[in-house]
Design an enzyme around this catalytic site. Structure first.
Site, PDB file in Angstrom:
ATOM      1  CB  THR A  66      48.773  92.341  40.412  1.00  0.00           C
ATOM      2  OG1 THR A  66      49.312  93.130  39.518  1.00  0.00           O
ATOM      3  CG2 THR A  66      47.553  91.727  39.743  1.00  0.00           C
ATOM      4  CB  CYS A  67      51.930  96.323  42.798  1.00  0.00           C
ATOM      5  SG  CYS A  67      52.544  96.356  40.927  1.00  0.00           S
TER       6      CYS A  67
END
Length: 103
Positions: free
Chosen positions: A69-70
């Site tokens: 997700t980063c």
């Protein structure tokens, strides 16, 4: 596999599944998930532009897709069929929505 991914998303997923997929890959959902400028302007949690990307991984590494997700990235195992991709992608986004982890 990438072609199958987009076919599943466009042809098979309803709006709820598309929203869950977006949350799975980006960590955000709803109107805040995609900027008005579209996917090209997605940001990571460091506020830098992090385009939505698809990476391939051997199925021996994981049978489930993995989200980073980063970086707005999804790692897709190299499935041997579209049906298998649909099955494990659907399971992954449903487990994410219910709070279960697949690691």
């Amino acid at each position: 596999v990438v072609k199958w991914f987009w076919e599943v998303v466009v042809d098979d997923f309803d709006e709820e599944h598309k929203a869950r997929l977006l949350q799975f890959v980006t960590g955000t959902s709803g109107a805040l998930a995609v900027p008005a400028q579209g996917f090209r302007a997605l940001q990571g949690n460091d506020n830098n532009i992090r385009r939505f990307t698809i990476n391939s991984i051997p199925e021996t590494v994981s049978v489930f897709p993995k989200a980073h997700t980063c970086f707005n990235r999804i790692d897709l195992p190299l499935y041997d069929s579209k049906k298998k991709l649909r099955k494990f992608l659907t399971m992954a986004i449903q487990m994410e929505a219910t709070g279960f982890d697949i690691d």
